[in-house]
Scaffold this motif. Structure first.
Motif, PDB file in Angstrom:
ATOM      1  N   GLY A 123      -8.149   1.815   0.753  1.00 38.17           N
ATOM      2  CA  GLY A 123      -8.753   1.530   2.527  1.00 38.17           C
ATOM      3  C   GLY A 123      -9.328   3.268   2.736  1.00 38.17           C
ATOM      4  N   LEU A 124      -9.951   3.081   3.989  1.00 37.12           N
ATOM      5  CA  LEU A 124     -10.327   4.078   4.736  1.00 37.12           C
ATOM      6  C   LEU A 124      -9.518   5.101   5.340  1.00 37.12           C
ATOM      7  CD1 LEU A 124     -12.965   2.186   6.521  1.00 37.12           C
ATOM      8  CD2 LEU A 124     -13.927   3.680   4.644  1.00 37.12           C
ATOM      9  N   ASP A 125      -8.332   4.714   4.999  1.00 33.29           N
ATOM     10  CA  ASP A 125      -7.126   5.220   5.771  1.00 33.29           C
ATOM     11  C   ASP A 125      -6.064   5.578   4.788  1.00 33.29           C
ATOM     12  OD1 ASP A 125      -5.657   3.556   4.138  1.00 33.29           O
ATOM     13  OD2 ASP A 125      -4.515   2.852   5.693  1.00 33.29           O
ATOM     14  N   ALA A 126      -7.313   6.092   3.237  1.00 35.92           N
ATOM     15  CA  ALA A 126      -6.310   7.274   1.802  1.00 35.92           C
ATOM     16  C   ALA A 126      -5.299   6.053   1.152  1.00 35.92           C
ATOM     17  CB  ALA A 126      -6.609   8.499   1.967  1.00 35.92           C
ATOM     18  N   ARG A 127      -4.811   4.853   1.698  1.00 38.24           N
ATOM     19  CA  ARG A 127      -3.802   4.380   1.105  1.00 38.24           C
ATOM     20  C   ARG A 127      -4.255   3.853  -0.184  1.00 38.24           C
ATOM     21  NH1 ARG A 127      -0.582   1.016   5.890  1.00 38.24           N
ATOM     22  NH2 ARG A 127      -2.687   0.801   6.614  1.00 38.24           N
ATOM     23  N   SER A 155       0.532   5.519   0.702  1.00 37.69           N
ATOM     24  CA  SER A 155      -0.684   7.236   0.858  1.00 37.69           C
ATOM     25  C   SER A 155      -0.491   7.877  -0.485  1.00 37.69           C
ATOM     26  CB  SER A 155       0.484   7.711   1.934  1.00 37.69           C
ATOM     27  OG  SER A 155       1.619   8.304   1.130  1.00 37.69           O
ATOM     28  N   HIS A 166       0.705  -1.075   0.226  1.00 36.55           N
ATOM     29  CA  HIS A 166      -0.258   0.069  -0.084  1.00 36.55           C
ATOM     30  C   HIS A 166       0.719   1.040   0.050  1.00 36.55           C
ATOM     31  CE1 HIS A 166       1.239   0.521   4.439  1.00 36.55           C
ATOM     32  NE2 HIS A 166       0.458  -1.161   4.348  1.00 36.55           N
ATOM     33  N   HIS A 188      -4.605   0.221  -2.217  1.00 42.29           N
ATOM     34  CA  HIS A 188      -3.973  -0.835  -2.060  1.00 42.29           C
ATOM     35  C   HIS A 188      -3.130  -1.322  -3.422  1.00 42.29           C
ATOM     36  CE1 HIS A 188      -4.439  -1.065   2.196  1.00 42.29           C
ATOM     37  NE2 HIS A 188      -5.106  -0.477   2.529  1.00 42.29           N
TER      38      HIS A 188
END
Length: 223
Positions: A141-145, A72, A70, A147
């Protein structure tokens, strides 16, 4: 009636494919040490050649190896923007630029439909003045990374036609109420070429040239 001009990207608009050059660009600017991992790509390439994995899985494995599992969104943004600018500056057929301009002047809605990742296809399309992009998605993902997994289908072969039709449905464009031009260099796009009102084989490889001759499709060279 809405008029659409749908373009494939790699080796249709561009002179060369874009996936490996994008990886090279991203690795050089984010983690040059990962160039040492390139020999490890031989195993997935051999698996793909033996048809043990498909193109989508090969892309996922390549991205995981060279960009990590992943990355960012903030880190990837300058990489894709820089790559888009380099691609438009040095890897576009002049004939493609002329046809894009002609379709735009003719009032056609310009759509890029490519197996390349939306991640970098979208900024390339924006630089070229396209209205819409249909491309292979990357899972975020929800963390904006971002994947190293494809979100949905790899936009290739029959899946490209399914994704175009899904886009048209989302845009409320009825097939009976639109006229479609489609440009591609590769026989893998035969499903879309068969479906289009005006199919064009552009910079076609041998298999597509044979198919175009059989079907009576125009063959164009965008040198």
């Amino acid at each position: 009636m809405q008029r659409l001009a749908i373009y494939d990207m790699d080796k249709t608009i561009t002179r060369k494919p874009t996936w490996q050059p994008f990886l090279n660009h991203a690795v050089a600017r984010s983690a040059p040490w990962r160039f040492l991992l390139y020999p490890l790509l031989l195993a997935p390439l051999a698996a793909y050649a033996a048809k043990r994995i498909d193109r989508g899985r090969l892309k996922e494995m390549s991205q995981r190896l060279l960009l990590g599992p992943h990355i960012s969104a903030a880190r990837v943004a300058p990489l894709v923007e820089g790559f888009a600018q380099r691609t438009v500056a040095a890897n576009i057929h002049p004939g493609a630029l002329a046809q894009i301009a002609a379709d735009r002047a003719g009032g056609r809605r310009l759509v890029l439909a490519t197996a390349s990742y939306r991640l970098y296809a979208e900024p390339i399309a924006r630089e070229l003045g396209f209205d819409d992009v249909i491309a292979t998605g990357t899972l975020a993902g929800l963390d904006a990374r971002v994947h190293a997994r494809i979100d949905g289908e790899n936009c290739y072969g029959p899946a490209k036609l399914r994704m175009i039709e899904a886009w048209m449905e989302a845009e409320r464009i009825a097939r009976t109420d639109c006229h479609v031009r489609f440009y591609s260099d590769h026989a893998s796009d035969a499903p879309v070429l068969e479906w289009a009102d005006e199919p064009f084989a552009v910079n076609a490889h041998a298999r597509l040239r044979r198919l175009a001759k059989t079907r009576g499709w125009p063959v164009l060279a965008w040198g």
